[in-house]
Design an enzyme around this catalytic site. Structure first.
Site, PDB file in Angstrom:
ATOM      1  N   CYS A   1      67.956  85.766  46.047  1.00 59.67           N
ATOM      2  CA  CYS A   1      69.383  85.127  45.986  1.00 59.67           C
ATOM      3  C   CYS A   1      70.403  86.226  45.762  1.00 59.67           C
ATOM      4  O   CYS A   1      71.052  85.989  44.573  1.00 59.67           O
ATOM      5  CB  CYS A   1      69.206  84.028  45.209  1.00 59.67           C
ATOM      6  SG  CYS A   1      71.002  83.038  45.604  1.00 59.67           S
TER       7      CYS A   1
ATOM      8  N   GLU B   1      66.255  92.208  25.980  1.00 61.42           N
ATOM      9  CA  GLU B   1      67.185  91.350  26.488  1.00 61.42           C
ATOM     10  C   GLU B   1      68.752  92.182  26.140  1.00 61.42           C
ATOM     11  O   GLU B   1      69.710  92.007  26.899  1.00 61.42           O
ATOM     12  CB  GLU B   1      67.088  89.954  26.003  1.00 61.42           C
ATOM     13  CG  GLU B   1      66.094  89.232  26.356  1.00 61.42           C
ATOM     14  CD  GLU B   1      66.022  88.949  27.896  1.00 61.42           C
ATOM     15  OE1 GLU B   1      67.283  89.172  28.512  1.00 61.42           O
ATOM     16  OE2 GLU B   1      65.332  88.607  28.844  1.00 61.42           O
TER      17      GLU B   1
ATOM     18  N   CYS C   1      67.257  84.795  52.497  1.00 55.84           N
ATOM     19  CA  CYS C   1      66.823  83.278  52.430  1.00 55.84           C
ATOM     20  C   CYS C   1      65.904  82.864  53.285  1.00 55.84           C
ATOM     21  O   CYS C   1      65.096  81.915  52.594  1.00 55.84           O
ATOM     22  CB  CYS C   1      68.071  82.593  53.000  1.00 55.84           C
ATOM     23  SG  CYS C   1      69.678  82.902  52.290  1.00 55.84           S
TER      24      CYS C   1
ATOM     25  N   CYS D   1      63.040  82.346  50.643  1.00 52.03           N
ATOM     26  CA  CYS D   1      63.546  81.845  49.170  1.00 52.03           C
ATOM     27  C   CYS D   1      62.529  80.282  49.216  1.00 52.03           C
ATOM     28  O   CYS D   1      62.778  79.546  50.282  1.00 52.03           O
ATOM     29  CB  CYS D   1      64.862  81.540  49.108  1.00 52.03           C
ATOM     30  SG  CYS D   1      65.519  80.691  47.822  1.00 52.03           S
TER      31      CYS D   1
END
Length: 345
Positions: free
Chosen positions: A193, A40, A200, A203
């Site tokens: 996205c 991270e 899309c 999605c």
DNA sequence: CATCCGTGGAA
DNA sequence: TTTCCAAGGAT
């Protein structure tokens, strides 16, 4: 909402060296908090592709947080060279040492405890608590900002829209599988996205997406325009001693390239004064080193010289010819070396 | 809230 | 060539 996203994640999750995928999780595999934390921090403002090799190098050399805590500062900074945002490496080491000395080498699990640690802010504290410990924490990174802006057709530009986005994102976060959910919404932003040309058609949230319905999704999120980057100038000095040793300096901890190795340099500004580290017969390289940082362009004139054995420089230290590793330099300094090297034999 | 802090790939 | 942007944090 979360159910359709998790179903999509179950079949579409990206594989990464630090990730415990949905199938493994279901078999009870627990992520290693050290590896989640390290990944991270490396991923802050940095692409997955750039991080992979660094993650493998770090975890091979320092398998546990206590190993990292015992490392030399110079070794960690050198291993981080090229990844950028070097304050992350300094804070990484600070954080490892706090965990080793004050937490008995065991990672804290809660958002409240994690965010107190150096280099861990709101995003990273949420990400570690969710991904490593499966807590119902909400991650809001650039992906989530984009997904949520589009999902709710939010036209307020960032960063003003951040509180609204965070509130919506918290409402979306489910109590079941929050760790997988956090990774799922970020994978969605990274692969479906996307900023340009979102897919899309694939999605799982298209039916609920207000931006799609309004046809505004590709314009979102709106952002306040950035100020143009000025160009700064400077001089960099590559000094070789007769025995082949090379003059380098460790830059101060604060500021640009803090804690990293580099060539002695003048100030970098509109009209820098030359600042040679030794008295010598300088040869200027015909080509300037060009590099762009976050907020300015830089053009460095590169000056080379060879000095005799008992020279004492005003700044920096000579490093043995075979000890010098260009890979341990930040990129701008490596560019200087690439220009100077041909004249150094 | 604004600024500073790296890098490399994509368009 | 230039701009945009990527799993942000510290001050």
């Amino acid at each position: 909402m979360s159910k359709s996203l998790l179903a999509w994640y179950d079949k579409s999750a990206r594989e990464m060296p630090w990730r415990v995928g949905p199938a493994e999780r279901r078999q009870g595999v627990q992520p290693d908090p050290y590896r989640i934390w390290l990944s991270e921090v490396m991923l802050q403002q940095t692409t997955v592709a750039a991080v992979k090799s660094y993650f493998i190098a770090f975890t091979s050399r320092w398998p546990k947080v206590t190993d990292l805590a015992e490392a030399l500062d110079a070794d960690v900074m050198s291993a981080w060279a090229g990844l950028g945002y070097y304050a992350r490496a300094r804070n990484l080491l600070k954080c490892a040492r706090v965990i080793a000395s004050e937490h008995d080498g065991v990672f804290p699990q809660t958002y409240e405890a994690l965010i107190k640690l150096p280099g861990i802010g709101p995003y990273t504290a949420s990400a570690i608590s969710a991904i490593a410990f499966d807590a119902q924490s909400t991650v809001v990174d650039g992906n989530v900002e984009r997904v949520v802006s589009r999902l709710y057709d939010i036209h307020t530009p960032l960063p003003a829209s951040k509180p609204e986005i965070t509130a919506k994102a918290e409402d979306l976060t489910p109590p079941q599988r929050p760790g997988d959910y956090a990774q799922a919404i970020m994978d969605l932003g990274a692969t479906i996205c996307t900023p340009r040309n979102p897919v899309c058609g694939l999605c799982p949230w298209r039916a609920q997406c207000a931006g799609w319905a309004a046809g505004t999704h590709t314009e979102l999120p709106k952002k306040t325009p950035k100020t143009p980057k000025p160009t700064r100038l400077g001089y960099a000095y590559v000094v070789r001693r007769e025995d082949g040793a090379i003059l380098l300096e460790t830059r101060p901890d604060k500021g640009l390239l803090g804690g990293m190795l580099g060539w002695p340099c003048s100030d970098w500004n509109d009209a820098p004064e030359p600042a040679p580290p030794v008295t010598a017969d300088w040869t200027e390289i015909g080509e300037e080193a060009r590099h762009t940082f976050t907020h300015f362009h830089l053009r460095l004139k590169v000056l080379c010289a060879t000095v005799d054995q008992n020279t004492t420089p005003e700044t920096g230290n000579f490093v043995g010819k075979h000890q010098f590793m260009p890979k341990s330099l930040p990129t701008v300094m490596r560019k200087v070396w690439d220009l100077a090297k041909p004249t150094q034999g």
